[in-house]
Design an enzyme around this catalytic site. Sequence first.
Site, PDB file in Angstrom:
ATOM      1  N   GLN A  33      70.635 102.586 -49.789  1.00 21.16           N
ATOM      2  CA  GLN A  33      69.235 102.471 -50.184  1.00 21.16           C
ATOM      3  C   GLN A  33      68.963 101.103 -50.805  1.00 21.16           C
ATOM      4  O   GLN A  33      69.870 100.463 -51.342  1.00 21.16           O
ATOM      5  CB  GLN A  33      68.859 103.593 -51.153  1.00 21.16           C
ATOM      6  CG  GLN A  33      69.688 103.617 -52.421  1.00 21.16           C
ATOM      7  CD  GLN A  33      69.509 104.897 -53.223  1.00 21.16           C
ATOM      8  OE1 GLN A  33      68.879 105.851 -52.773  1.00 21.16           O
ATOM      9  NE2 GLN A  33      70.060 104.924 -54.418  1.00 21.16           N
ATOM     10  N   HIS A  60      73.991 105.532 -51.247  1.00 23.51           N
ATOM     11  CA  HIS A  60      73.424 106.821 -51.640  1.00 23.51           C
ATOM     12  C   HIS A  60      74.461 107.910 -51.423  1.00 23.51           C
ATOM     13  O   HIS A  60      74.714 108.713 -52.308  1.00 23.51           O
ATOM     14  CB  HIS A  60      72.154 107.119 -50.843  1.00 23.51           C
ATOM     15  CG  HIS A  60      71.456 108.377 -51.281  1.00 23.51           C
ATOM     16  ND1 HIS A  60      70.239 108.761 -50.790  1.00 23.51           N
ATOM     17  CD2 HIS A  60      71.824 109.357 -52.153  1.00 23.51           C
ATOM     18  CE1 HIS A  60      69.880 109.906 -51.350  1.00 23.51           C
ATOM     19  NE2 HIS A  60      70.829 110.300 -52.179  1.00 23.51           N
ATOM     20  N   PHE A 110      75.661 111.449 -60.952  1.00 23.17           N
ATOM     21  CA  PHE A 110      75.267 111.140 -59.580  1.00 23.17           C
ATOM     22  C   PHE A 110      76.458 111.320 -58.636  1.00 23.17           C
ATOM     23  O   PHE A 110      76.367 112.004 -57.610  1.00 23.17           O
ATOM     24  CB  PHE A 110      74.722 109.717 -59.544  1.00 23.17           C
ATOM     25  CG  PHE A 110      74.298 109.215 -58.187  1.00 23.17           C
ATOM     26  CD1 PHE A 110      73.847 110.075 -57.198  1.00 23.17           C
ATOM     27  CD2 PHE A 110      74.337 107.860 -57.912  1.00 23.17           C
ATOM     28  CE1 PHE A 110      73.448 109.599 -55.949  1.00 23.17           C
ATOM     29  CE2 PHE A 110      73.934 107.367 -56.679  1.00 23.17           C
ATOM     30  CZ  PHE A 110      73.492 108.241 -55.696  1.00 23.17           C
ATOM     31  N   HIS A 113      77.454 114.912 -58.227  1.00 21.29           N
ATOM     32  CA  HIS A 113      76.557 115.633 -57.313  1.00 21.29           C
ATOM     33  C   HIS A 113      76.918 115.346 -55.862  1.00 21.29           C
ATOM     34  O   HIS A 113      76.976 116.277 -55.037  1.00 21.29           O
ATOM     35  CB  HIS A 113      75.112 115.208 -57.582  1.00 21.29           C
ATOM     36  CG  HIS A 113      74.157 115.639 -56.514  1.00 21.29           C
ATOM     37  ND1 HIS A 113      73.673 116.934 -56.423  1.00 21.29           N
ATOM     38  CD2 HIS A 113      73.604 114.948 -55.471  1.00 21.29           C
ATOM     39  CE1 HIS A 113      72.864 117.024 -55.373  1.00 21.29           C
ATOM     40  NE2 HIS A 113      72.805 115.841 -54.778  1.00 21.29           N
ATOM     41  N   GLU A 114      77.157 114.063 -55.547  1.00 22.98           N
ATOM     42  CA  GLU A 114      77.499 113.705 -54.169  1.00 22.98           C
ATOM     43  C   GLU A 114      78.814 114.357 -53.739  1.00 22.98           C
ATOM     44  O   GLU A 114      78.950 114.805 -52.595  1.00 22.98           O
ATOM     45  CB  GLU A 114      77.581 112.180 -54.028  1.00 22.98           C
ATOM     46  CG  GLU A 114      76.233 111.487 -54.140  1.00 22.98           C
ATOM     47  CD  GLU A 114      75.262 111.917 -53.053  1.00 22.98           C
ATOM     48  OE1 GLU A 114      75.654 111.901 -51.870  1.00 22.98           O
ATOM     49  OE2 GLU A 114      74.124 112.286 -53.396  1.00 22.98           O
ATOM     50  N   LYS A 117      78.139 118.357 -53.379  1.00 15.04           N
ATOM     51  CA  LYS A 117      77.294 118.747 -52.252  1.00 15.04           C
ATOM     52  C   LYS A 117      77.869 118.305 -50.912  1.00 15.04           C
ATOM     53  O   LYS A 117      77.818 119.058 -49.932  1.00 15.04           O
ATOM     54  CB  LYS A 117      75.893 118.165 -52.435  1.00 15.04           C
ATOM     55  CG  LYS A 117      74.906 118.616 -51.360  1.00 15.04           C
ATOM     56  CD  LYS A 117      73.497 118.168 -51.681  1.00 15.04           C
ATOM     57  CE  LYS A 117      72.506 118.690 -50.633  1.00 15.04           C
ATOM     58  NZ  LYS A 117      71.114 118.297 -50.940  1.00 15.04           N
ATOM     59  N   HIS A 118      78.415 117.091 -50.846  1.00 12.71           N
ATOM     60  CA  HIS A 118      78.842 116.525 -49.567  1.00 12.71           C
ATOM     61  C   HIS A 118      80.356 116.313 -49.462  1.00 12.71           C
ATOM     62  O   HIS A 118      80.950 116.605 -48.437  1.00 12.71           O
ATOM     63  CB  HIS A 118      78.133 115.187 -49.327  1.00 12.71           C
ATOM     64  CG  HIS A 118      76.635 115.290 -49.358  1.00 12.71           C
ATOM     65  ND1 HIS A 118      75.908 115.894 -48.358  1.00 12.71           N
ATOM     66  CD2 HIS A 118      75.734 114.863 -50.284  1.00 12.71           C
ATOM     67  CE1 HIS A 118      74.618 115.830 -48.652  1.00 12.71           C
ATOM     68  NE2 HIS A 118      74.483 115.217 -49.815  1.00 12.71           N
TER      69      HIS A 118
END
Length: 239
Positions: A33, A60, A110, A113-114, A117-118
């Site tokens: 980004q 991102h 951050f 979270h990444e 989730k991924h």
Amino acid sequence: MVRINCAFKLLVAQCLFLLCSSQDFDFFYFVQQWPASYCDSRRSCCYPTTGKPAEDFSIHGLWPNYNSGQWPHDCDREASLEESQISDLKSKMEKDWPTLACPSADGMKFWGHEWSKHGTCSSLRQHAYFEAALNLKHKANLLQRLADAGIRPGKFYTLKELKHAMQEGVGHEPYIECNVDPEGNHQLYQVYLCVDTSGSNIVDCPVFPHGRGCGSRIEFPLFSSDLDSNLSLNWRGEL
């Protein structure tokens, strides 16, 4: 007989665990980004506690996807990010993968979270997952690819010009996502590249995402002192 049955059940459970934790996706989206556009796409943004990020594309995420256009997520809700696993990568992550969320933070939330989730769907361990994304940013080198084509922050360009410059430099077609700033300008916001399941090689995209499209005239905004002033006003207004 009871012991044999228990041993058999344990073996089956282990096999199912290995099967479920094996690779179950077709490719990655590697998403970067542009920080100035991120700040214009939110009500406000805040610089991380480590200081203002450089005027460069930032990571991102690295997101497993299926050729169908669907994607796996939250594959292991118990596997939270352990800071000790990425301690040797933190300085590079602070530079190349900064958080711009408010309130200001150091990035761990951050990144956590990444990962949750991924990353848990990637078949990579924590260190390898984050290292792969850092290596891909260096390999793509988007800001330099654009500069090589005479494209620099502070001006407007067509979608064709931006895509051509990136494709010529990287060797594969990107997907470009735009946002609209308060003045109604379409801005270069996020760039998607596709990566093989090893997380190492940029490849042609089997399918492009369905993100926000771009108009005919796209701003590549400066990450400038004017933005700093606006951020300061927005941040004070939210206190």
